[in-house]
Design an enzyme around this catalytic site. Structure first.
Site, mmCIF file in Angstrom:
data_model
loop_
_atom_site.group_PDB
_atom_site.id
_atom_site.type_symbol
_atom_site.label_atom_id
_atom_site.label_comp_id
_atom_site.label_asym_id
_atom_site.label_seq_id
_atom_site.Cartn_x
_atom_site.Cartn_y
_atom_site.Cartn_z
ATOM 1 N N SER A 191 0.937 -1.239 0.086
ATOM 2 C CA SER A 191 -0.103 0.093 -0.085
ATOM 3 C C SER A 191 0.695 1.238 0.051
ATOM 4 O O SER A 191 1.705 1.458 -0.946
ATOM 5 C CB SER A 191 -0.842 -0.074 1.129
ATOM 6 O OG SER A 191 -2.091 0.875 1.029
ATOM 7 N N ASP A 224 -5.790 -3.750 -2.211
ATOM 8 C CA ASP A 224 -4.818 -3.397 -1.312
ATOM 9 C C ASP A 224 -4.213 -4.647 -0.881
ATOM 10 O O ASP A 224 -4.483 -5.591 -0.378
ATOM 11 C CB ASP A 224 -5.647 -2.820 -0.308
ATOM 12 C CG ASP A 224 -4.786 -2.263 1.032
ATOM 13 O OD1 ASP A 224 -3.639 -2.348 0.793
ATOM 14 O OD2 ASP A 224 -5.203 -1.775 1.977
#
Length: 295
Positions: A60, A188
């Protein structure tokens, strides 16, 4: 290495690294949204110590910071760029405007789901100019994590197009649309591997892991909103994953820059950086201890 062997950064003083005798280092930058701005301090500290990692992994926001470092940008450069973008309203407005849907067709293509932003457009507007196009153009090998939504598995990307990999790794569910890459629907990377120190295990003498997951913060008198609940639940899940990994095979150096800010508090960059600046000295002490242990 046992869990109790993780370096205690409070027991040593800061000294320069021995010249040409230091062990090799790898770094894992964790996910955590705006809390990941603390990674800037870590990169600055490594620069000051003269440490060039032999490998980097990131999830991320950690993947984005890792890519910046892997491309050859210094911590000072990254710091200046982040503040120039996030502290100046005019510059921020310009970049947000450039990330808008190009046409009405683009806007309608997602059924007007305004809660989901196109992260590929947004990230293009906020990444430093000149960032390499592919992994192969980076100066330091980089591993980026993403999560295959339908196959329910981790995807580690380390070759090919860099931009789509960073977008996939940072595609927080319900905020950003998934990213399509190599026939996969990716979201993610922190969902599956929030601090990917295991991906660089064995690639260096010392692995440094930076955890910016944080904890859900109670704000008395403030009613929790749906987004607070979603992001807080993600934090709880990621903490559980990470605690299990730490029990199994922890890295030599593991640091948690503490901050009370939320994942989307990027506009509070000055306060986030002020709250986490102590991680620089913590890392320097930990590195000194690791160098002594490896001697």
């Amino acid at each position: 290495m046992a869990f109790d062997d993780v370096v205690d950064v409070s027991q040593s003083q800061i000294r320069p690294l021995p010249s040409r005798t230091e062990p090799s280092f790898a770094v894992a930058f964790g996910g955590g949204g705006a809390r990941g701005l603390a990674h800037i301090h870590v990169i600055e500290a490594l620069d000051e110590l003269g440490i060039r990692p032999v490998a980097i992994a990131g999830s991320s926001i950690g993947a984005i910071m890792g890519a910046a470092m892997s491309s050859g940008l210094s911590g000072h450069d990254i710091h200046d760029f982040a503040r120039a973008v996030l502290c100046k309203r005019a510059e921020l407005t310009r970049r947000m405007w450039s990330a808008r849907p190009g046409t009405i067709g683009d806007l309608m293509s997602s059924g007007l789901r305004v809660s989901q932003f196109n992260i590929q457009r947004l990230l293009s507007a906020f990444l430093p100019e000149g960032l390499p196009v592919t992994f192969e153009d980076l100066q330091i090998p980089l591993k980026v994590t993403a999560t295959d939504f339908f196959k329910q598995e981790q995807v580690v990307i380390e070759e090919g197009d860099l931009h789509s990999a960073l977008c996939a790794s940072a595609a927080i569910p319900a905020i950003f649309s998934p990213v399509q890459r190599d026939g996969r629907t990716l979201i993610d990377g922190g969902i599956y591997n929030p601090v990917p120190f295991d991906l660089v295990e064995g690639l260096a003498d010392v692995v440094i892991a930076i955890d910016v997951i944080g904890d859900p913060m109670e704000d008395r008198g403030r009613t929790l909103k749906s987004m607070d609940m979603l992001l807080g639940a993600n934090q709880i899940m990621m903490q559980a994953i990470n605690q299990l990994k730490m029990k199994q095979n922890p890295p030599a150096i593991y640091l948690r820059p503490g901050t009370r800010y939320r994942a989307l508090d990027f506009l509070k960059i000055d306060r986030v950086l002020a709250e986490t600046v102590s991680v620089k000295d913590e890392l320097k002490r930990a590195v000194e201890t690791a160098v002594k242990a490896a001697a």
